[in-house]
Write a protein that holds these residues in place. Sequence first.
Motif, PDB file in Angstrom:
ATOM      1  N   SER A  53      -0.029   4.290 -10.925  1.00 10.16           N
ATOM      2  CA  SER A  53       0.956   3.374 -11.483  1.00 10.16           C
ATOM      3  C   SER A  53       1.737   2.694 -10.363  1.00 10.16           C
ATOM      4  O   SER A  53       1.699   3.109  -9.201  1.00 10.16           O
ATOM      5  CB  SER A  53       1.921   4.135 -12.386  1.00 10.16           C
ATOM      6  N   ARG A  54       2.450   1.642 -10.720  1.00 13.00           N
ATOM      7  CA  ARG A  54       3.284   0.955  -9.732  1.00 13.00           C
ATOM      8  C   ARG A  54       4.338   1.904  -9.172  1.00 13.00           C
ATOM      9  O   ARG A  54       4.659   1.855  -7.993  1.00 13.00           O
ATOM     10  CB  ARG A  54       3.960  -0.255 -10.383  1.00 13.00           C
ATOM     11  N   ARG A  55       4.851   2.793 -10.019  1.00 15.91           N
ATOM     12  CA  ARG A  55       5.852   3.760  -9.570  1.00 15.91           C
ATOM     13  C   ARG A  55       5.278   4.667  -8.483  1.00 15.91           C
ATOM     14  O   ARG A  55       5.942   4.966  -7.487  1.00 15.91           O
ATOM     15  CB  ARG A  55       6.332   4.594 -10.760  1.00 15.91           C
TER      16      ARG A  55
ATOM     17  N   ARG B 180      -6.275   5.026 -11.797  1.00 17.59           N
ATOM     18  CA  ARG B 180      -5.492   3.988 -11.129  1.00 17.59           C
ATOM     19  C   ARG B 180      -4.029   4.413 -11.066  1.00 17.59           C
ATOM     20  O   ARG B 180      -3.417   4.710 -12.091  1.00 17.59           O
ATOM     21  CB  ARG B 180      -5.611   2.660 -11.868  1.00 17.59           C
TER      22      ARG B 180
ATOM     23  N   TYR C  13      10.216   9.144  -8.694  1.00 16.83           N
ATOM     24  CA  TYR C  13       8.867   9.195  -9.289  1.00 16.83           C
ATOM     25  C   TYR C  13       8.807  10.194 -10.437  1.00 16.83           C
ATOM     26  O   TYR C  13       8.326   9.893 -11.527  1.00 16.83           O
ATOM     27  CB  TYR C  13       7.860   9.556  -8.200  1.00 16.83           C
TER      28      TYR C  13
END
Length: 290
Positions: A116-118, A114, A271
């Motif tokens: 990450s939000r970043r 999954r 990032y």
Amino acid sequence: MRGLVLVFAATILWSSVGFFVRLLDLDVWTVLGWRSFFGAIGLFLIMLWQYGRGSGRAIAGLSRAGLVAIPVAALSMFAYVASLTLTDVANVMTIYATVPFVAAGIAFLWLGERPSRRVVIASALSFCGIALMAVTALGGSDMRGNALAFVMTLGFSFMLVLARREPGLPMAPVNLAGALICFFAALPLMPAAWPTPGQFLILAVFGLSTNALAYILFLTGGRHIPSGEASLITLLDVVLGPLWVFLAFGEVPSPMALVATATVLAATTWYILGLRFDRPGLAETEACRS
């Protein structure tokens, strides 16, 4: 300090690919074929240094993952050179800078990782910049070049994920085999007229420096500095590649290419600053690039 210097030197060499393609002014098959030939020679010498008499066993003993990686490496090498003959160097390097985000997408689809939000935010910003550059492409050649640059990016991203999935995968034999495939595929498509001795010399320097020397410099230097630092240094490639062709040939990126480059660089830098990878792993996976 030694690690920083070595990684920076590798980045300088990788950033010169567009310069060599412009300097040679030859058809894509000639450039691809002889760059791959000389690159294969350099990679074979690296294998002799790494494995000694076991070099043959290193190639013959490639796992199923290695056999999958070889044609992907060959396709990526072809798409890299071909894209540079069709569109601006700035376009190609900007698209290539999205490798971390394309790799994250492949890892999600293939390995179930999954993001990450970043990653999601940086990916969205980067692809907005790429989309803006794509819709303002000046002609069919630019669009084909951009498409091939994305094929190259997709191939390198796949190899990064594969190398993470198979951490023991040796990249030198994979890149060597990929280079040989490119050479033999390009050989019958080359024009009857051979390059001049001067062009052969440039092709030799091109293949040996960007295929082989950059590989060993990054692999060695990347083991002595944190992964985040190595990734940030290699981002200079996106700026330096267009800079060399601007200084040497006056190739000026389009305004939208500059906007896209700034957007992708900002997103990728943000990032990478948040990453916490193991150092050896990055050095191995970044060395997928040829």
